[in-house]
Write a protein that holds these residues in place. Structure first.
Motif, mmCIF file in Angstrom:
data_model
loop_
_atom_site.group_PDB
_atom_site.id
_atom_site.type_symbol
_atom_site.label_atom_id
_atom_site.label_comp_id
_atom_site.label_asym_id
_atom_site.label_seq_id
_atom_site.Cartn_x
_atom_site.Cartn_y
_atom_site.Cartn_z
ATOM 1 N N MET A 67 69.000 62.876 26.150
ATOM 2 C CA MET A 67 68.093 62.232 27.099
ATOM 3 C C MET A 67 66.805 61.762 26.436
ATOM 4 S SD MET A 67 69.750 62.113 29.863
ATOM 5 C CE MET A 67 68.490 61.607 31.017
ATOM 6 N N SER A 68 66.749 61.815 25.115
ATOM 7 C CA SER A 68 65.592 61.286 24.395
ATOM 8 C C SER A 68 65.609 59.762 24.461
ATOM 9 C CB SER A 68 65.615 61.749 22.937
ATOM 10 O OG SER A 68 64.599 61.095 22.196
ATOM 11 N N VAL A 69 64.450 59.165 24.680
ATOM 12 C CA VAL A 69 64.392 57.709 24.830
ATOM 13 C C VAL A 69 64.460 56.992 23.474
ATOM 14 C CG1 VAL A 69 63.065 57.886 26.961
ATOM 15 C CG2 VAL A 69 61.861 57.646 24.776
ATOM 16 N N VAL A 70 64.244 57.702 22.377
ATOM 17 C CA VAL A 70 64.197 57.043 21.064
ATOM 18 C C VAL A 70 65.546 56.419 20.695
ATOM 19 C CG1 VAL A 70 63.799 57.370 18.600
ATOM 20 C CG2 VAL A 70 62.302 58.488 20.267
ATOM 21 N N PRO A 71 66.660 57.183 20.663
ATOM 22 C CA PRO A 71 67.939 56.531 20.337
ATOM 23 C C PRO A 71 68.340 55.488 21.372
ATOM 24 C CG PRO A 71 68.302 58.797 21.081
ATOM 25 C CD PRO A 71 66.837 58.644 20.878
ATOM 26 N N ALA A 72 67.952 55.678 22.628
ATOM 27 C CA ALA A 72 68.295 54.708 23.664
ATOM 28 C C ALA A 72 67.609 53.375 23.406
ATOM 29 C CB ALA A 72 67.901 55.249 25.037
ATOM 30 N N ILE A 73 66.339 53.414 23.054
ATOM 31 C CA ILE A 73 65.590 52.180 22.795
ATOM 32 C C ILE A 73 66.114 51.496 21.541
ATOM 33 C CG2 ILE A 73 63.324 51.291 22.150
ATOM 34 C CD1 ILE A 73 62.111 53.420 23.990
ATOM 35 N N ILE A 74 66.405 52.271 20.499
ATOM 36 C CA ILE A 74 66.940 51.694 19.259
ATOM 37 C C ILE A 74 68.277 51.018 19.526
ATOM 38 C CG2 ILE A 74 67.841 52.234 16.969
ATOM 39 C CD1 ILE A 74 65.735 54.456 16.798
ATOM 40 N N ALA A 75 69.143 51.688 20.279
ATOM 41 C CA ALA A 75 70.466 51.125 20.587
ATOM 42 C C ALA A 75 70.340 49.855 21.412
ATOM 43 C CB ALA A 75 71.312 52.161 21.341
ATOM 44 N N SER A 76 69.399 49.821 22.358
ATOM 45 C CA SER A 76 69.235 48.626 23.198
ATOM 46 C C SER A 76 68.776 47.427 22.382
ATOM 47 C CB SER A 76 68.245 48.919 24.324
ATOM 48 O OG SER A 76 66.957 49.195 23.814
ATOM 49 N N VAL A 77 67.888 47.656 21.436
ATOM 50 C CA VAL A 77 67.399 46.553 20.600
ATOM 51 C C VAL A 77 68.509 46.035 19.687
ATOM 52 C CG1 VAL A 77 65.782 45.933 18.767
ATOM 53 C CG2 VAL A 77 65.001 47.328 20.680
ATOM 54 N N ILE A 78 69.265 46.936 19.073
ATOM 55 C CA ILE A 78 70.334 46.524 18.158
ATOM 56 C C ILE A 78 71.446 45.793 18.908
ATOM 57 C CG2 ILE A 78 72.146 47.365 16.615
ATOM 58 C CD1 ILE A 78 70.273 49.619 15.786
ATOM 59 N N SER B 41 69.877 47.487 28.876
ATOM 60 C CA SER B 41 69.928 48.568 29.867
ATOM 61 C C SER B 41 71.211 49.372 29.734
ATOM 62 C CB SER B 41 69.815 47.986 31.272
ATOM 63 O OG SER B 41 68.553 47.396 31.482
ATOM 64 N N TYR B 42 72.341 48.677 29.639
ATOM 65 C CA TYR B 42 73.621 49.381 29.515
ATOM 66 C C TYR B 42 73.667 50.215 28.236
ATOM 67 C CZ TYR B 42 75.795 46.902 33.434
ATOM 68 O OH TYR B 42 76.114 46.442 34.685
ATOM 69 N N SER B 43 73.171 49.664 27.146
ATOM 70 C CA SER B 43 73.188 50.399 25.872
ATOM 71 C C SER B 43 72.360 51.676 25.968
ATOM 72 C CB SER B 43 72.653 49.504 24.746
ATOM 73 O OG SER B 43 73.424 48.323 24.619
ATOM 74 N N ALA B 44 71.191 51.579 26.599
ATOM 75 C CA ALA B 44 70.324 52.751 26.728
ATOM 76 C C ALA B 44 70.976 53.837 27.582
ATOM 77 C CB ALA B 44 68.981 52.333 27.335
ATOM 78 N N VAL B 45 71.586 53.438 28.699
ATOM 79 C CA VAL B 45 72.220 54.434 29.566
ATOM 80 C C VAL B 45 73.380 55.123 28.853
ATOM 81 C CG1 VAL B 45 73.441 54.790 31.746
ATOM 82 C CG2 VAL B 45 71.490 53.254 31.665
ATOM 83 N N TRP B 46 74.145 54.359 28.060
ATOM 84 C CA TRP B 46 75.248 54.971 27.317
ATOM 85 C C TRP B 46 74.726 55.974 26.285
ATOM 86 C CZ3 TRP B 46 79.945 55.910 28.378
ATOM 87 C CH2 TRP B 46 80.685 55.055 29.193
ATOM 88 N N MET B 47 73.574 55.702 25.693
ATOM 89 C CA MET B 47 72.972 56.682 24.788
ATOM 90 C C MET B 47 72.592 57.960 25.540
ATOM 91 S SD MET B 47 72.898 55.790 21.590
ATOM 92 C CE MET B 47 74.579 55.264 21.940
ATOM 93 N N PHE B 48 72.084 57.796 26.762
ATOM 94 C CA PHE B 48 71.754 58.975 27.576
ATOM 95 C C PHE B 48 73.009 59.759 27.950
ATOM 96 C CE2 PHE B 48 67.960 56.317 29.067
ATOM 97 C CZ PHE B 48 67.118 56.893 28.130
ATOM 98 N N LYS B 49 74.110 59.066 28.160
ATOM 99 C CA LYS B 49 75.348 59.730 28.560
ATOM 100 C C LYS B 49 76.019 60.433 27.380
ATOM 101 C CE LYS B 49 78.106 57.512 31.433
ATOM 102 N NZ LYS B 49 78.028 58.316 32.671
ATOM 103 N N LEU B 50 75.980 59.796 26.210
ATOM 104 C CA LEU B 50 76.747 60.302 25.079
ATOM 105 C C LEU B 50 75.933 61.136 24.107
ATOM 106 C CD1 LEU B 50 78.845 57.104 24.233
ATOM 107 C CD2 LEU B 50 79.531 59.077 25.613
ATOM 108 N N LEU B 51 74.650 60.830 23.948
ATOM 109 C CA LEU B 51 73.875 61.453 22.881
ATOM 110 C C LEU B 51 72.893 62.495 23.420
ATOM 111 C CD1 LEU B 51 73.951 61.091 19.829
ATOM 112 C CD2 LEU B 51 71.977 59.578 20.016
#
Length: 401
Positions: A93-104, A81-91
């Motif tokens: 609002m697309s869910v694709v990089p957020a989901i990839i970052a959360s899994v990694i 969850s934290y990884s996904a939100v940080w992707m939304f903040k920094l990159l």
């Protein structure tokens, strides 16, 4: 087809049909009827069904196949969850990089925790995972406040850079999460008579990912790797005597299971872009254990069923208050109505945990194989299978039915 045998492929088709038709199946009662209280076909709850289904599927790979009981899987849910939100903040609002970052991120975190925890087995392994989860919760709640925003929780703001996206919409509000331009909150409502069926973009995105996660779990169950994991569960001591090192296998499945949990956490943040330390509490870890056991540990569809049942109780039964009960028992004389409401309100509303606890006790006592075993017994009953044949099949059947 798809590398699956006929039985597994049919099961995959059944799961596909259930998730696609969920808006209809979960809204059996007219919107204006008294029984509409039991409808569950609204976007937020349907999303929870499939997201926690992913969480339970991943946990089942560890617990159902190897027998290693982890009480710390909520830590990976929180990291995702934290990884996904940080992707939304920094990159963006697309869910694709957020989901990839959360899994990694959750996979790396699971590798670190698993490397240490898997040095022990049994209750010692369980306690170690619980300790790591509680440490993670307390770090997120206080020490790592610059990263997690402490007890307030991490959420997106207008001040976020979002270097590949916009920081604000034309109206000056925060942009919403999306997939290829389709907003996750976008919902189409189809009115059919007195019924209202809701089709939500976010739900179908989560459902598609859940189907993929379920397919991967089936392939793992049926693979030589899955066979080795079942051998570890059956008798790890005997495997050690053969000179086989089981740690690479257990560590691999622990990481995969953690990545599933991180994926669920990333999807939670994608549907509602915020993350809090409460997602890492031990109660969240205990919940996924209940989901897996209730549905049927070591089965393929059991964890999904268990997740659905628990989330249904949590969101539907918890909303039934005394006013609703009074309307249900309005046909009774006043004294009987008050008595019926007094008894019933202990099992719904704030007392829904009691009903769920009783259900769990009954399942564990009479259906050790969970809801899947109950379905198998009903199937044999309707087919009129002799008791001896049923007993023989239950001892010879694959545990991943």
């Amino acid at each position: 087809m798809l590398g699956l045998d006929r039985k597994d492929f049919i099961l995959l088709l059944v799961v596909f049909a259930l998730v696609v038709l969920a808006p209809f199946l979960l809204n059996p009662f007219p919107t204006n009827s008294a029984m509409a209280q039991f409808n569950a076909g609204y976007p937020d709850l349907m999303q929870r069904f499939v997201i926690f289904g992913i969480f339970a599927i991943g946990f089942n790979l560890l617990f159902g196949l190897t027998g290693y009981l982890s009480f710390g899987h909520a830590a990976f849910l929180g990291v995702g969850s934290y990884s996904a939100v940080w992707m939304f903040k920094l990159l963006s609002m697309s869910v694709v990089p957020a989901i990839i970052a959360s899994v990694i991120a959750s996979g790396i975190f699971a590798l670190l925790i698993g490397y240490i925890s898997l040095r022990r087995t049994g209750i010692y392994f369980s306690i170690l995972t619980l300790a790591f989860a509680q440490m993670s919760f307390n770090l997120a709640y206080s020490v790592l406040t610059p990263i997690t925003n402490g007890e307030t929780g991490l959420q997106i703001t207008l001040a976020d850079p979002r270097i590949l996206g916009v920081t604000a919409t034309e109206s000056g509000s925060i942009p919403v999460t999306n997939l290829l331009g389709a907003e996750m909150r976008s919902t189409y409502i189809m009115d059919v008579g007195t019924w209202a069926f809701q089709f939500n973009v976010g739900y179908y995105v989560c459902a598609a990912i859940m189907l993929l996660a379920f397919y991967v779990s089936v392939r793992i169950f049926r693979s030589p790797f899955g066979l080795m994991l079942r051998a570890i569960k059956a008798n790890k001591t005997r495997l050690n005597y053969t000179g086989l090192n089981i740690r690479p296998y257990t560590l691999a499945v622990f990481v995969i299971s953690g990545m599933y949990a991180g994926l669920a956490g990333g999807l939670m943040a994608s549907m509602d872009p915020l993350a809090g330390a409460e997602r890492m509490q031990w109660t969240a870890s205990g919940e996924v254990v209940l989901m897996t056991i209730l549905g049927g540990a070591g089965t393929l569809i059991g964890p999904v069923l268990g997740a659905g049942v628990i989330k249904y109780f949590e969101n539907i039964f918890s909303k039934i208050n005394s006013s609703v009960l009074e309307s249900w028992f309005a046909f009774m004389p006043e004294n009987m109505q008050h008595a019926a409401v007094y008894v019933s309100e202990h099992f719904v509303g704030p007392g829904w945990h009691l009903t769920l606890g009783l259900l769990f006790m009954l399942v564990v006592t009479f259906l050790p194989g969970g809801l899947v075993e109950g379905g198998q017994r009903l199937s044999r009953l309707f087919r009129g299978k002799p008791q001896k044949d049923a007993a023989r099949d239950s001892t010879q059947s694959n545990p991943a039915e």
